[in-house]
Design an enzyme around this catalytic site. Structure first.
Site, PDB file in Angstrom:
ATOM      1  N   ASP A   1       5.368  -1.026  10.079  1.00 58.73           N
ATOM      2  CA  ASP A   1       4.395  -0.255   9.314  1.00 58.73           C
ATOM      3  C   ASP A   1       4.498   1.185   9.821  1.00 58.73           C
ATOM      4  O   ASP A   1       4.107   1.492  10.942  1.00 58.73           O
ATOM      5  CB  ASP A   1       2.986  -0.836   9.527  1.00 58.73           C
ATOM      6  CG  ASP A   1       1.933  -0.140   8.665  1.00 58.73           C
ATOM      7  OD1 ASP A   1       2.105   1.069   8.359  1.00 58.73           O
ATOM      8  OD2 ASP A   1       0.937  -0.790   8.319  1.00 58.73           O
TER       9      ASP A   1
ATOM     10  N   LYS B   1      -2.169   7.172   2.530  1.00 58.53           N
ATOM     11  CA  LYS B   1      -2.476   8.056   3.651  1.00 58.53           C
ATOM     12  C   LYS B   1      -1.626   9.327   3.598  1.00 58.53           C
ATOM     13  O   LYS B   1      -1.791  10.122   2.692  1.00 58.53           O
ATOM     14  CB  LYS B   1      -2.304   7.288   4.968  1.00 58.53           C
ATOM     15  CG  LYS B   1      -2.932   5.880   4.961  1.00 58.53           C
ATOM     16  CD  LYS B   1      -4.449   5.878   4.909  1.00 58.53           C
ATOM     17  CE  LYS B   1      -5.051   4.506   4.641  1.00 58.53           C
ATOM     18  NZ  LYS B   1      -4.660   3.441   5.562  1.00 58.53           N
TER      19      LYS B   1
HETATM   20  C1  PLP Z   1      -4.598   2.003   5.425  1.00 55.44           C
HETATM   21  C2  PLP Z   1      -3.526   1.249   6.098  1.00 55.44           C
HETATM   22  C3  PLP Z   1      -2.968   0.098   5.505  1.00 55.44           C
HETATM   23  C4  PLP Z   1      -3.503  -0.473   4.203  1.00 55.44           C
HETATM   24  O1  PLP Z   1      -3.195   0.342   3.130  1.00 55.44           O
HETATM   25  P1  PLP Z   1      -4.124   0.469   1.788  1.00 55.44           P
HETATM   26  O2  PLP Z   1      -3.385   1.482   0.994  1.00 55.44           O
HETATM   27  O3  PLP Z   1      -5.473   0.892   2.254  1.00 55.44           O
HETATM   28  O4  PLP Z   1      -4.149  -0.889   1.163  1.00 55.44           O
HETATM   29  C5  PLP Z   1      -1.925  -0.534   6.164  1.00 55.44           C
HETATM   30  N1  PLP Z   1      -1.454  -0.077   7.345  1.00 55.44           N
HETATM   31  C6  PLP Z   1      -1.969   1.018   7.942  1.00 55.44           C
HETATM   32  C7  PLP Z   1      -1.410   1.473   9.255  1.00 55.44           C
HETATM   33  C8  PLP Z   1      -3.022   1.718   7.346  1.00 55.44           C
HETATM   34  O5  PLP Z   1      -3.532   2.788   7.968  1.00 55.44           O
END
Ligand code: PLP
Length: 370
Positions: free
Chosen positions: A182, A207
């Site tokens: 991630d 984000k």
């Molecule tokens: C926000 C976030 C997610 C989930 O993403 P969404 O777009 O809110 O579904 C997954 N991994 C990380 C590190 C995040 O900050």
């Protein structure tokens, strides 16, 4: 570091195979062919269906606006991209690939939505999950034995722990496991896990990639054609596809990603230093890169809650990676693990003037130490 543009990206607009840097790729990938009167930007194609006989046929199978965004994210990460309705929709599509009873290794401090999905699978007997301290490389390597999937997040959210991605990936591959990173916090501007041999990169493009707190969007990127084919087939079938307008907004946001990351990171590094010297703060966590800083308040949860209500510029909100600075006490969420300090505030540092950001924080912090 330079990237090669993948062969299937905008060959008309950019010399295929030439080595361009991320700042240039972010601006130029995913644009229409350079022809007289062609628009410079890929249009928003609002279509649930297409005239029969072509390659796409239906709106769940493809959309030119997604394709443009996927070219751009794929080019920046160095692989082929698929976009999704949200980050967690992308996460779900990956976990869904693990065979019944398969073992998944994941950080105990992974994004809590990811941990919740893993716990849900485990509670229904679908898979076995081993949560690890991602900074303990030897323990993670040992856990890889018998795993089907090794899930990494680095830095973690909100503890900001760093994993040794290359070493863990080598060990996981040795054990026959797939490796997913991630990369939401680092973005491809600061870290490109596919270059370390990782099989799949996940993004909450909500984000930093989109960057303006106005869309939900997810993405997966891989260099493995077979994995891409399987994931594309399952996206077609499961239907967690993005909207064309959201894809367009994300692509528009992505144009300035390198500038936003550079400024947010510079602001974060400066604030981490100044925050560390303030008596209201007992601990600053900053991994040395990126625009996220976590601080622990000396006086605990109540002081942390007070801080998030006393500022004029900093916005009290969850999520992160927007142009505007936001913060929150993470343990206000019931599902946040107890190993995260009660008084920890996660700051997502935006692109405002750093002195304005500091003075706003300093004033609120000074009020806490009377
Ligand atoms: C926000 C976030 C997610 C989930 O993403 P969404 O777009 O809110 O579904 C997954 N991994 C990380 C590190 C995040 O900050």
């Amino acid at each position: 570091m330079a990237l090669d543009i993948p062969a299937d990206s905008t060959a008309d607009s950019l010399e295929t195979g030439s080595t361009l840097r991320p700042d240039t790729l972010a601006v130029h990938l995913g644009r229409p062919a350079r022809e007289p009167d062609a628009p410079l930007n890929t249009p928003i194609t609002m279509a649930s269906t297409y005239v029969a006989g072509g390659d796409v046929e239906y709106g769940r199978y493809g959309n030119p606006t997604w394709t443009a965004l996927e070219e751009a994210i794929g080019g920046l990460e160095g692989g082929r991209c698929l976009t999704y309705a949200s980050g967690l929709a992308a996460v779900a599509c990956v976990l869904d690939l693990v065979s019944l009873g398969g073992k998944v290794v994941a950080p105990r401090h992974a994004y809590n939505g990811t941990v919740m999905q893993l716990a849900d699978h485990e509670s229904r007997g679908r898979l076995v999950c081993e949560l690890v301290d991602i900074t303990d490389t030897a323990a993670v390597v040992a856990a890889c034995e018998g795993a089907a999937l090794v899930w990494l997040e680095s830095p973690t959210n909100p503890a900001l722990e760093i994993a040794d991605i290359a070493t863990i990936t080598a060990a996981a591959h040795e054990a026959g496991a797939y490796v997913v990173v991630d990369n939401t916090f680092a973005t491809p501007i600061l870290q490109r896990p596919l270059e370390d041999g990782v099989d799949l990169v996940v993004h909450s493009a909500t984000k930093f990639l989109a960057g303006h707190s106005d869309v939900l969007m997810g993405a997966l990127v891989t260099q493995d054609d077979e994995l891409y084919r399987v994931l594309k087939g399952r996206r077609d079938m499961l239907g967690a596809v993005p909207g064309p307008f959201e894809a367009w907004l994300t692509l528009r946001g992505l144009r300035t990603l390198p500038l936003r990351v550079e400024r947010g990171q510079a602001n974060a590094a400066e604030l981490a230093q100044r925050l560390g010297a303030h008596p209201a703060i007992s601990e600053v966590r900053y991994p040395g890169f990126g625009a996220i800083v976590s601080v622990v308040l000396t006086e605990g949860a109540m002081a942390a809650d007070l801080l998030t209500r006393k500022t004029k510029i900093w916005l009290h909100a969850t999520s992160l990676g927007g142009v505007e600075s936001t913060f929150e006490r993470r343990r206000r969420w019931k599902l946040e693990p107890a190993t995260i300090p009660d008084g920890l505030v996660r700051l997502s540092v935006g692109i405002e003037d750093v002195d304005d950001l500091w003075h706003d924080l300093e004033k609120a912090l000074d009020d806490l130490v009377v």
